[in-house]
Design an enzyme around this catalytic site. Structure first.
Site, mmCIF file in Angstrom:
data_model
loop_
_atom_site.group_PDB
_atom_site.id
_atom_site.type_symbol
_atom_site.label_atom_id
_atom_site.label_comp_id
_atom_site.label_asym_id
_atom_site.label_seq_id
_atom_site.Cartn_x
_atom_site.Cartn_y
_atom_site.Cartn_z
ATOM 1 N N GLU A 187 0.770 -1.220 -0.025
ATOM 2 C CA GLU A 187 0.054 0.121 0.024
ATOM 3 C C GLU A 187 0.868 1.539 0.018
ATOM 4 O O GLU A 187 0.302 2.345 0.192
ATOM 5 C CB GLU A 187 -0.945 0.055 1.296
ATOM 6 C CG GLU A 187 -2.005 -1.110 1.027
ATOM 7 C CD GLU A 187 -3.112 -1.077 2.109
ATOM 8 O OE1 GLU A 187 -2.899 -0.358 3.051
ATOM 9 O OE2 GLU A 187 -4.222 -1.867 1.970
ATOM 10 N N GLU A 198 -6.614 -7.924 -1.382
ATOM 11 C CA GLU A 198 -7.072 -7.566 0.067
ATOM 12 C C GLU A 198 -8.419 -7.095 0.195
ATOM 13 O O GLU A 198 -8.604 -6.067 -0.477
ATOM 14 C CB GLU A 198 -5.961 -6.783 0.567
ATOM 15 C CG GLU A 198 -5.983 -6.581 2.047
ATOM 16 C CD GLU A 198 -4.903 -5.641 2.940
ATOM 17 O OE1 GLU A 198 -5.215 -4.978 3.719
ATOM 18 O OE2 GLU A 198 -3.967 -5.674 2.311
#
Length: 566
Positions: free
Chosen positions: A108, A204
């Site tokens: 991320e 995710e």
């Protein structure tokens, strides 16, 4: 290849539970629920070689993240030298394992930089230069020098090759047309899933829940047994997590009273787990395996939910509690990641029935059964049976069924002022040519359980017999469970370690036979004395009964019922 599975086993798992036996238990739980890929963060001292050896043995692939996540990092030479040393050590240690699928620099951080998560917009060019220096020029080049045989991704989520063309920081790292996407939505109606992105790869996603009372009781005192207690907030590390859990429960079910009782606390823990949010989202990803929208979205080639296991007794996205006890989610994982899945999509009064077949052979002369049930009585109201052929390694829409015309929704589901969607629900089954279930039974609730015209179900464990030796356990017990009414989210529990053959299920027949696969030697009496069972209506107020009261404009019948019971 459709990569199914769960997700990151944190490198900072407490050392006292990281034994080869515990590692095998976790990985076996993943393998038993048809998960063939785990995302692991990342290369730390607690990830012993035993983890990778067991993954090798069980055929589980590992997406290996290095230890960079959700932050901006320095790029001074001393730090870069340390990073190089760590990369060399870990890659040389792990690269020979056939379970290693790919290496990833970070989690991320591309999205964080582009999205200004940490106030980097004021000097974006400098932060981007630092990003490339660390993850591309240092980590990527060092990994590929040590191990050019495995794929490498710089970040997740990312646009993959398109991100590289954009200088490794894409304008929109969450672009559904490229690479992979992370998706969390705690405020929408996750049981519908209408906002779920049709991404190329869902790497995710997930929703929080609390562990069982058995797990929480081990680290709490009686004074802590309240959803608003200081301990509950101490063990809730997600900002606004408690409020989001209350919202999700309240959208679909009745939040227990905040009256300080043990029952209210236990009901709250149960209701956080009694959710189909991850089930719905995963089925969407799997249904879009073989199709694409006019906008180019779809062809979803993987789904990795966050997360597999807990690192302590607290609120988390895990499907397995600290110590190894399965949450309700993990029983659902066993079904929605089955190689063959029957999955409905309901829209505009029609049920579009999909079969996902990840086997390498067609399923011929199969039989799809879509049955209409009422909440207030056992048995099938009406069903539609269809003969279908299912393509191998594909997701196929095999039928479109009208709720009103073919299943008689408006005929069989009238009940006073209730909406028909609050009176009935759908069960779906797929049988092969020999009449054997070819996929786990699935269900679709047309309305919200809190609005359902449902009776209180008295679910009881009728008898227990065993143990016998099975491939799952040397101590397998047979359980007979009975009910006098339709029961939602039937949940069996025992403090003894082991796994039920099914749990958290809908009970639409008077009797079901289940199995408990004990993890260690025990007797029939040990299990019988420790078993408990509950279903959704056990969380309702005492004296609850589904009735149609005198109606008032603007109120749902259940609103009136609840007002009279409060």
């Amino acid at each position: 290849m459709f990569m199914k599975g769960s997700n990151w086993i944190p490198a900072h798992v407490l050392p006292e539970v990281v034994t080869p036996q515990y590692t095998r238990h976790l990985l076996q739980a993943a393998a038993d629920t048809h998960q063939n890929c785990l995302r692991v963060w990342g290369g730390g001292i607690y990830e012993t070689d035993a983890f990778y050896e067991i993954a090798d043995e069980l055929g589980i692939l590992v997406w290996e993240d290095l230890m960079f996540a959700c932050s901006m990092y320095p790029v001074n030479q001393d730090f870069l030298d340390t990073v190089k040393g760590e990369v060399v050590t870990q890659v040389r240690r792990m690269q020979h394992h056939p379970s290693i699928l790919l290496w990833a620099s970070n989690n991320e951080n591309e999205a964080a930089l582009r999205g200004n998560w940490y106030g980097t917009a004021f000097n974006f060019d400098q932060y981007k230069e630092d990003y490339v220096t660390l993850y591309v020029d240092t980590v990527r080049s060092q990994v590929l020098e040590e191990d050019p045989s495995h794929p490498f991704v710089v970040s997740s989520p990312s646009n993959g090759l398109q991100s590289e063309l954009d200088g490794y920081v894409a304008d929109h790292p969450y672009n559904t047309l490229y690479g992979d996407v992370h998706y969390y939505n705690y405020l929408g109606d996750a049981w519908v899933g209408s906002a779920t992105p049709l991404t190329r790869f869902a790497s995710e996603y997930g929703f929080q829940s609390w562990p069982s009372f058995i797990s929480m009781a081990a680290v709490s005192l009686e004074e802590d047994w309240d959803r608003e207690s200081p301990l509950m907030y101490h063990r809730q590390h997600h900002p606004l997590g408690q409020q989001q859990l209350a919202l999700q429960i309240g959208l679909h079910m009745h939040l227990p009273p905040h009256d300080g009782s043990l029952k209210a606390y236990q009901d709250y823990l149960y209701l956080t787990q009694a959710t189909v949010a991850v089930k719905v989202e995963t089925e969407i990803y799997r249904r879009w395996m073989s199709d694409v929208t006019e906008a180019g979205e779809g062809y979803t080639s993987g789904a990795l939910y966050w997360q597999l296991n807990d690192i302590w007794q607290g609120a988390s996205w895990a499907s397995i509690e600290y110590g190894g006890r399965w949450k309700m989610l993990h029983y659902y994982v066993k079904n929605f990641f089955n190689p063959v899945l029957i999955s409905p999509h309901v829209k505009n009064g029609e049920i579009m029935v999909y079969i996902v077949n990840e086997q390498f052979h067609n399923i011929t002369s199969a039989n799809v059964v879509v049955a209409l049930h009422r909440y207030d009585r056992l048995g099938v109201m009406k069903s539609v049976n269809l003969s279908v052929d299912v393509e191998a390694a594909a997701s196929s829409q095999v039928a479109t069924i009208s709720l009103a015309e073919e299943l008689g929704l408006n005929t069989h589901c009238q009940e006073g002022m209730y909406d028909v969607e609050d009176v009935c629900f759908i069960i779906l089954q797929l049988y092969d040519g020999e009449g054997t279930l070819a996929a786990p039974q699935n269900f679709h609730l047309l309305g919200k359980p809190k609005d359902a015209h449902i009776l209180h179900a008295s679910v009881q464990i009728q008898d227990v017999s065993g143990p016998t030796v099975t491939p799952h356990s040397n101590w397998t017990f047979t359980l007979r469970v009975k009910t006098d009414a339709v029961a939602l989210f039937v949940w069996l529990e025992t403090e003894h370690p082991g796994v039920f053959s099914d749990n958290g299920f809908l009970m639409v027949k008077k009797e079901e036979q289940l199995f408990f696969h004990a993890a260690k030697e025990m007797t029939e009496e040990d299990l019988q004395s420790s078993l408990s069972v509950k279903s959704l209506t056990d969380t309702y107020p005492p004296g609850y009964a589904s009735k149609t009261f005198a109606q008032h404009p603007g109120f749902h019948p259940n609103d009136i019922r609840n007002a009279m019971l409060s």
